[in-house]
Design a protein around this motif. Structure first.
Motif, PDB file in Angstrom:
ATOM      1  N   GLN A  25       0.850  -1.189   0.000  1.00  0.00           N
ATOM      2  CA  GLN A  25       0.000   0.000   0.000  1.00  0.00           C
ATOM      3  C   GLN A  25       0.886   1.238   0.000  1.00  0.00           C
ATOM      4  O   GLN A  25       1.773   1.380   0.850  1.00  0.00           O
ATOM      5  CB  GLN A  25      -0.897  -0.004   1.248  1.00  0.00           C
ATOM      6  N   TRP A  26       0.657   2.154  -0.944  1.00  0.00           N
ATOM      7  CA  TRP A  26       1.427   3.387  -1.021  1.00  0.00           C
ATOM      8  C   TRP A  26       0.791   4.454  -0.142  1.00  0.00           C
ATOM      9  O   TRP A  26      -0.401   4.725  -0.251  1.00  0.00           O
ATOM     10  CB  TRP A  26       1.499   3.866  -2.465  1.00  0.00           C
ATOM     11  N   HIS A  27       1.594   5.049   0.743  1.00  0.00           N
ATOM     12  CA  HIS A  27       1.155   6.132   1.613  1.00  0.00           C
ATOM     13  C   HIS A  27       1.705   7.421   1.017  1.00  0.00           C
ATOM     14  O   HIS A  27       2.863   7.792   1.238  1.00  0.00           O
ATOM     15  CB  HIS A  27       1.698   5.903   3.023  1.00  0.00           C
ATOM     16  N   GLU A  29       1.113  10.645   1.493  1.00  0.00           N
ATOM     17  CA  GLU A  29       1.496  11.751   2.375  1.00  0.00           C
ATOM     18  C   GLU A  29       2.876  11.517   2.990  1.00  0.00           C
ATOM     19  O   GLU A  29       3.708  12.427   3.054  1.00  0.00           O
ATOM     20  CB  GLU A  29       0.456  11.937   3.473  1.00  0.00           C
ATOM     21  N   ALA A  30       3.123  10.286   3.431  1.00  0.00           N
ATOM     22  CA  ALA A  30       4.411   9.957   4.051  1.00  0.00           C
ATOM     23  C   ALA A  30       5.469   9.576   3.031  1.00  0.00           C
ATOM     24  O   ALA A  30       6.643   9.444   3.393  1.00  0.00           O
ATOM     25  CB  ALA A  30       4.222   8.816   5.051  1.00  0.00           C
ATOM     26  N   ARG A  32       5.837   6.705   1.660  1.00  0.00           N
ATOM     27  CA  ARG A  32       6.321   5.394   2.084  1.00  0.00           C
ATOM     28  C   ARG A  32       5.444   4.300   1.495  1.00  0.00           C
ATOM     29  O   ARG A  32       4.221   4.471   1.372  1.00  0.00           O
ATOM     30  CB  ARG A  32       6.292   5.257   3.609  1.00  0.00           C
ATOM     31  N   TYR A  34       4.111   0.593   2.349  1.00  0.00           N
ATOM     32  CA  TYR A  34       3.926  -0.364   3.436  1.00  0.00           C
ATOM     33  C   TYR A  34       3.495  -1.706   2.864  1.00  0.00           C
ATOM     34  O   TYR A  34       2.774  -1.753   1.861  1.00  0.00           O
ATOM     35  CB  TYR A  34       2.843   0.123   4.410  1.00  0.00           C
ATOM     36  N   TRP A  45       8.117  -1.296   5.826  1.00  0.00           N
ATOM     37  CA  TRP A  45       8.009  -0.028   5.113  1.00  0.00           C
ATOM     38  C   TRP A  45       9.284   0.246   4.325  1.00  0.00           C
ATOM     39  O   TRP A  45      10.363  -0.251   4.660  1.00  0.00           O
ATOM     40  CB  TRP A  45       7.700   1.133   6.046  1.00  0.00           C
ATOM     41  N   ALA A  66      -3.765   0.593   5.783  1.00  0.00           N
ATOM     42  CA  ALA A  66      -4.345   1.597   4.893  1.00  0.00           C
ATOM     43  C   ALA A  66      -4.153   2.989   5.477  1.00  0.00           C
ATOM     44  O   ALA A  66      -4.494   3.236   6.639  1.00  0.00           O
ATOM     45  CB  ALA A  66      -5.828   1.324   4.692  1.00  0.00           C
ATOM     46  N   PRO A  67      -3.615   3.955   4.697  1.00  0.00           N
ATOM     47  CA  PRO A  67      -3.494   5.325   5.179  1.00  0.00           C
ATOM     48  C   PRO A  67      -4.857   5.927   5.490  1.00  0.00           C
ATOM     49  O   PRO A  67      -5.802   5.798   4.704  1.00  0.00           O
ATOM     50  CB  PRO A  67      -2.837   6.047   3.997  1.00  0.00           C
ATOM     51  N   LEU A  73      -2.492   4.964  10.246  1.00  0.00           N
ATOM     52  CA  LEU A  73      -2.864   3.824   9.416  1.00  0.00           C
ATOM     53  C   LEU A  73      -3.974   3.038  10.083  1.00  0.00           C
ATOM     54  O   LEU A  73      -4.112   3.055  11.309  1.00  0.00           O
ATOM     55  CB  LEU A  73      -1.656   2.900   9.208  1.00  0.00           C
ATOM     56  N   ALA A 292      -7.259   8.139   0.531  1.00  0.00           N
ATOM     57  CA  ALA A 292      -7.067   7.730   1.920  1.00  0.00           C
ATOM     58  C   ALA A 292      -8.396   7.213   2.472  1.00  0.00           C
ATOM     59  O   ALA A 292      -9.477   7.587   2.016  1.00  0.00           O
ATOM     60  CB  ALA A 292      -6.564   8.908   2.743  1.00  0.00           C
TER      61      ALA A 292
END
Length: 303
Positions: A25-27, A29-30, A32, A34, A45, A66-67, A73, A292
């Motif tokens: 899962q792509w975050h 905002e961060a 990163r 995961y 991560w 999940a963001p 998360l 999100a």
């Protein structure tokens, strides 16, 4: 590693050797990526720019992080959903899911175009019919499907008009029409049949052109499927058990693929020592930005 048709080459991104890697899962905002090692209860991560990587041991089987729109998360875990703060490591239970059924755990999951969470459960020993498919929408948890064995390939069309999923042992990817709020309409229909080929359909993600990228567990491949169900490209991995792809990175132009070591005999592991690691490839097409997850106010209702 090159594609089966001589296409783009993939590389080893993180030599993590998960027992059962899943849920990339792509975050955004961060910045990163995961992903989970389901059976070891570990959240991994990666910062794709710096190459920094790490893990969180969360103390439960888990399959997605999940963001959240409000920060942090939401962990999709063995007996329910929990909020997780990566900075502090704090875990807070959000709601129970099949907590009274010790035979099951969470499996595949993805946030839909409405910022709602679809996720599945399955038997820990893949007991036939023990799994279900759920949707969490603004604090209401609904069971969409039951009597499934290994529910996978949850993903959504760019316009939000369609959802896909599979029950892996069936070998068939299903497509389900959705209404304007993202709820299923009628019965899902068979869309792509893999019963006559090597490997079984596992996790999937959709690119910006509306094509589905599907991991074929046991075949060591990720295939690209056109909106009409035609297979149009293959990527070959150096390991036999890819589990799920996702587009990540600032421009969403890199496809990352989780893999697994589970069930491989000693001779197979000797041939593919990097089984369970994270791989990456530039496929020449971008992914879709995924919303999100938006949670409702107050306690969870339904299901």
């Amino acid at each position: 590693m090159s594609g089966a048709d001589g296409g783009p080459q993939a590389r080893l991104a993180v030599d993590c050797r998960c027992t059962l890697g899943e849920g990339p899962q792509w975050h955004a905002e961060a910045q990163r990526l995961y992903w989970c090692d389901i059976l070891n209860g570990r959240l991994h991560w990666l910062d794709p720019v710096s190459g920094d990587a790490g893990t969180h041991d969360v103390g439960q089987l888990l399959s997605l992080a999940a963001p959240l729109a409000t920060g942090g998360l939401l962990l999709v875990g063995e007996q329910g959903l929990s909020r997780f703060d990566p900075a502090s490591g704090d875990v807070a239970r959000y709601c129970d899911v099949e907590a009274d059924n010790p035979r099951t755990r969470s499996n595949d999951a993805r946030v839909d175009r409405h910022g709602s969470l679809w996720f599945s459960t399955m038997g820990k020993a893949a007991e036939p019919g023990a799994g279900s498919l759920y949707r969490l929408h603004r604090g209401t948890l609904s069971r969409l499907r039951s009597n499934l064995t290994i529910p996978n390939a949850i993903c959504f069309s760019p316009d939000g008009d369609w959802a896909w999923f599979t029950d892996t042992p069936s070998g068939v990817v299903m497509r389900w029409a959705l209404d304007a709020d993202g709820w299923p309409l009628g019965e899902p229909q068979a869309w792509a049949d893999f019963t006559g080929v090597s490997g079984n359909p596992d996790g999937a993600v959709v690119d910006v052109e509306g094509h589905l990228w599907l991991a074929l567990w046991g075949a060591g491949q990720v295939v690209r499927i056109a909106p009409d169900g035609r297979l149009v490209a293959r990527l070959q991995l150096p390991v036999s058990q890819p589990s799920c792809p996702v587009f990540a990175g600032r421009d969403l132009d890199t496809l990352y693929v989780t893999t697994a070591r589970e069930g491989l005999a000693a001779d197979a592991l000797a041939d593919q020592p990097q089984a369970g690691s994270l791989f990456a490839v530039r496929p020449g097409v971008r992914g879709l930005a995924e919303p999100a997850l938006r949670l409702g106010q107050g306690s969870v209702t339904g299901a």
